[in-house]
Design an enzyme around this catalytic site. Structure first.
Site, PDB file in Angstrom:
ATOM      1  N   TYR A   1      45.783  38.478  40.632  1.00 46.99           N
ATOM      2  CA  TYR A   1      44.496  37.849  40.337  1.00 46.99           C
ATOM      3  C   TYR A   1      44.666  36.708  39.333  1.00 46.99           C
ATOM      4  O   TYR A   1      43.998  35.668  39.446  1.00 46.99           O
ATOM      5  CB  TYR A   1      43.503  38.889  39.810  1.00 46.99           C
ATOM      6  CG  TYR A   1      42.665  39.511  40.900  1.00 46.99           C
ATOM      7  CD1 TYR A   1      41.355  39.115  41.112  1.00 46.99           C
ATOM      8  CD2 TYR A   1      43.194  40.488  41.737  1.00 46.99           C
ATOM      9  CE1 TYR A   1      40.575  39.669  42.122  1.00 46.99           C
ATOM     10  CE2 TYR A   1      42.443  41.051  42.751  1.00 46.99           C
ATOM     11  CZ  TYR A   1      41.130  40.646  42.941  1.00 46.99           C
ATOM     12  OH  TYR A   1      40.381  41.187  43.950  1.00 46.99           O
TER      13      TYR A   1
ATOM     14  N   GLU B   1      46.807  44.844  48.474  1.00 53.40           N
ATOM     15  CA  GLU B   1      45.962  43.741  48.008  1.00 53.40           C
ATOM     16  C   GLU B   1      45.806  42.686  49.098  1.00 53.40           C
ATOM     17  O   GLU B   1      44.718  42.156  49.322  1.00 53.40           O
ATOM     18  CB  GLU B   1      46.561  43.106  46.741  1.00 53.40           C
ATOM     19  CG  GLU B   1      46.222  43.837  45.459  1.00 53.40           C
ATOM     20  CD  GLU B   1      44.778  43.574  45.004  1.00 53.40           C
ATOM     21  OE1 GLU B   1      44.015  42.933  45.747  1.00 53.40           O
ATOM     22  OE2 GLU B   1      44.428  44.024  43.907  1.00 53.40           O
TER      23      GLU B   1
ATOM     24  N   CYS C   1      48.581  43.796  40.839  1.00 54.02           N
ATOM     25  CA  CYS C   1      47.207  43.367  41.117  1.00 54.02           C
ATOM     26  C   CYS C   1      46.683  42.472  39.993  1.00 54.02           C
ATOM     27  O   CYS C   1      46.033  41.448  40.242  1.00 54.02           O
ATOM     28  CB  CYS C   1      46.303  44.578  41.289  1.00 54.02           C
ATOM     29  SG  CYS C   1      46.904  45.709  42.551  1.00 54.02           S
TER      30      CYS C   1
ATOM     31  N   TYR D   1      39.161  34.575  36.135  1.00 52.14           N
ATOM     32  CA  TYR D   1      40.535  34.960  36.457  1.00 52.14           C
ATOM     33  C   TYR D   1      41.579  33.916  36.059  1.00 52.14           C
ATOM     34  O   TYR D   1      42.772  34.215  36.053  1.00 52.14           O
ATOM     35  CB  TYR D   1      40.636  35.294  37.946  1.00 52.14           C
ATOM     36  CG  TYR D   1      39.917  36.582  38.270  1.00 52.14           C
ATOM     37  CD1 TYR D   1      40.349  37.790  37.759  1.00 52.14           C
ATOM     38  CD2 TYR D   1      38.757  36.574  39.048  1.00 52.14           C
ATOM     39  CE1 TYR D   1      39.671  38.972  38.023  1.00 52.14           C
ATOM     40  CE2 TYR D   1      38.070  37.742  39.315  1.00 52.14           C
ATOM     41  CZ  TYR D   1      38.536  38.944  38.794  1.00 52.14           C
ATOM     42  OH  TYR D   1      37.856  40.108  39.044  1.00 52.14           O
TER      43      TYR D   1
ATOM     44  N   ASP E   1      34.957  44.868  45.345  1.00 54.67           N
ATOM     45  CA  ASP E   1      35.758  44.720  44.131  1.00 54.67           C
ATOM     46  C   ASP E   1      35.253  45.625  43.017  1.00 54.67           C
ATOM     47  O   ASP E   1      36.027  46.027  42.135  1.00 54.67           O
ATOM     48  CB  ASP E   1      35.750  43.251  43.678  1.00 54.67           C
ATOM     49  CG  ASP E   1      36.993  42.904  42.878  1.00 54.67           C
ATOM     50  OD1 ASP E   1      38.091  43.388  43.231  1.00 54.67           O
ATOM     51  OD2 ASP E   1      36.879  42.138  41.901  1.00 54.67           O
TER      52      ASP E   1
END
Length: 605
Positions: A209, A278, A205, A236, A99
């Site tokens: 998240y 993703e 993305c 997140y 990540d």
């Protein structure tokens, strides 16, 4: 048979013709249904309104369109394990290392997009988003230290990570597959397009998240201080990250306002590609533990026999089949008494519509009274299958009487089988339903059977609907019209008309399966009629939000658990050598809002 007919406000927009060659049921939604189905349609109608392009922005529209991909990401083994808290440390360390590469590419992409933006406010917004990514990298640095991870020594960049970072940086540099003008960007306006394209590859993305963080944060145990990944979840799901995701989407909407339809198509393709990459990223994360998903992961066709059962009306369909058969009868009925002598004598269209209205009204009133009469006075603390079965026997008697009234009224007389088949071919099924069934029946290695158990009055309608989707392998167990030649007589061969009939059909199918292999059963349904079968299956999945199903089930001690939450709980209890412990008559049913959840749970991505 569930009879959800038209009340006093029937459809008046269908063409005034004597056959259904031009009718498309892909746009047909009944104006009035019985109380059982009205609760479902009050949810679906706003969703249809969401798709009005004039009311929502580009980013939101794409997020809704590709909701299936977000569900697939949520149900990956990695995310389920992380949410449960029992994800092995080595898996999380590998994820963090990968990540970091993602975030660095994000920071660079925001920088390149800022250079391409023409408006000062847009440049400022992109600069702020880049700073937030750099702050996120600091969080990762703290996690790296917390977990004692040496990024340089322990983890190289994986192919799944490279695919996304290369895709993103190529987009931000103007190297976009299929884009006509791939040369130098001569004008500020052309540069602005690249900024829009870049955000098209980034906003899914960010939103994904934020979605994952929210969904995990909603779980009961996620707020526990002992959760090993609480820092990740808090980040997140935080208001700050949610605001960053929204800001990225708002900038995408703003930068896209002046783009052509063709250019917007480019953004949509980039958005979808980013979502797929993703999912690939999460799927590629190594796991060092057994996982509860996907359900078929440990399926051995030599030893196991997977049997999937499904209801049809409003489980697979958007419109109830009784409403469709009613409208076929009304539309094709004669408009005057001047009927050709060689035609089957039929009720006039106007009389037929009135008769349907009366039958529907009577059914609705008596159904509500029946449901009320079978409910226990107090909610039971413990699951009582025997008591529930006894109560539903009363509902079965009611359904039988109601269907007898339909047969005696002769309202189903004179319908041509070709009209029924055409309606079935045009019948719209729930999004993701046919994709799921195709993946099941076309996979020879899975060795699975699919049985459709339905109250539908006419099995030909169901078979036509699935045949049009190239799903001829489905075994349909439903009632059947009686015909003279190709025209219905108004009689019905009654096979499945009540909850008791359905569960008996379920049992009979299991008994008739002579295989010595270990049977594993899944039942997917949406109504009270499915309740006993849902409970007897090893896994019962409830599609939609039927209030009567939940009310009756809850009163008899049935627990309705959102599927994601239930899987996370099972994963938390699932360790090496332990059993996943799926078994019937547990009193637990799992609820979903889409077929994407069913697909992700059973088959994976």
């Amino acid at each position: 048979m569930r009879m959800r007919w038209f009340l006093s406000n029937p459809i008046k927009t269908l063409p005034n013709i004597n056959n259904l060659r031009s009718i498309s049921f892909r746009t047909f939604v009944p104006h009035s249904l019985s109380f059982r189905s009205r609760s479902l349609f009050t949810i679906q109608i706003p969703m249809a309104a969401i798709h009005n392009l004039s009311e929502i922005g580009l980013a939101k529209r794409f997020w809704i369109k590709f909701n299936r991909e977000s569900i697939f990401a949520l149900f990956t083994p990695f995310v389920i394990s992380l949410a449960s808290g029992n994800l092995k440390t080595d898996s999380f360390r590998h994820y963090i290392a990968q990540d970091v590469h993602f975030l660095r590419s994000f920071a660079k992409a925001y920088e390149l997009a800022q250079e391409c933006a023409d408006d000062d406010d847009d440049k400022l917004g992109l600069s702020q988003l880049r700073k937030e990514v750099l702050e996120e990298l600091k969080l990762h640095d703290s996690l790296v230290k917390e977990w004692g991870l040496d990024l340089a020594k322990e983890h190289g960049i994986s192919s799944a990570t490279v695919k996304y970072t290369d895709f993103l940086l190529a987009t931000a540099s103007g190297k976009i597959e299929g884009l006509k003008s791939s040369g130098k960007l001569a004008t500020p306006f052309e540069k602005t397009k690249i900024a829009a394209y870049t955000l098209g590859a980034m906003s899914p993305c960010m939103r994904l998240y934020a979605f994952l963080g929210e969904k995990i944060k909603e779980l009961p145990h996620s707020n526990e201080s002992t959760h090993p990944y609480s820092k990740w979840i808090d980040n997140y799901s935080s208001d700050g990250f949610q605001a960053s995701a929204l800001q990225t989407e708002d900038l995408l909407d703003k930068l896209s306002i002046s783009l052509t339809g063709e250019e917007l198509d480019v953004i949509e393709k980039l958005y979808y590609q980013a979502m797929k990459l993703e999912i690939d990223f999460f799927t590629a994360q190594p796991l060092f533990q057994p996982t509860i998903v996907p359900l078929t992961k440990g399926h051995n066709p030599e030893e196991d026999h997977l049997m999937i059962f499904s209801d049809f009306d409003l489980t697979c369909t958007v419109v109830d089949s009784s409403a469709i058969l009613a409208e076929i009868a009304i539309v094709t009925a004669p408009k005057s008494d001047n009927q050709p002598e060689d035609q089957t004598a039929r009720m006039l269209s106007s009389d037929l519509r009135n008769t349907w209205g009366l039958l529907s009204k009577q059914y609705t009133e008596e159904y509500e009274q029946c449901i009320e009469s079978i409910m226990p006075t107090d909610r039971l603390e413990n699951f009582d299958y025997k008591g529930l079965s006894t109560a539903l026997e009363q509902l079965s008697k009611f359904e039988n009487s109601a269907n007898n009234r339909v047969i005696e009224s002769r309202v189903l007389k004179g319908i041509n089988i070709e009209d029924i088949k055409r309606a079935g071919e045009r019948l719209i099924l729930q999004d993701g339903c046919t994709d799921f069934f195709k993946k099941v029946v076309k996979n020879e290695n899975l060795n699975a059977n699919v049985h459709v158990l339905s109250y539908c009055w006419c099995g030909d309608l169901i078979r036509s609907a699935f045949s049009a989707a190239d799903l001829n392998e489905m075994d349909v167990h439903a009632n059947e019209f009686c015909y003279e030649g190709s025209v219905s007589t108004g009689d019905i061969v009654k096979k499945v008309e009540s909850p008791i009939d359905k569960v008996q059909a379920f049992r009979n199918i299991l008994k008739s399966c002579n295989s010595d292999k270990k049977k594993f059963t899944i039942y997917i349904g949406d109504s009270v009629g499915d309740l006993l079968s849902l409970l007897e299956a090893d896994v019962g999945i409830v599609v939609g939000s039927s209030s009567s199903l939940r009310t009756i089930g809850t009163q008899f001690g049935v627990s309705f658990v959102p599927l994601f939450s239930g899987l996370v709980k099972k994963q938390k209890e699932y360790n090496e050598g332990s059993s996943s412990n799926w078994k019937g008559l547990s009193g637990i049913l799992y609820t979903v809002s889409s077929w994407a959840e069913v697909h992700a749970f059973i088959l994976g991505c």
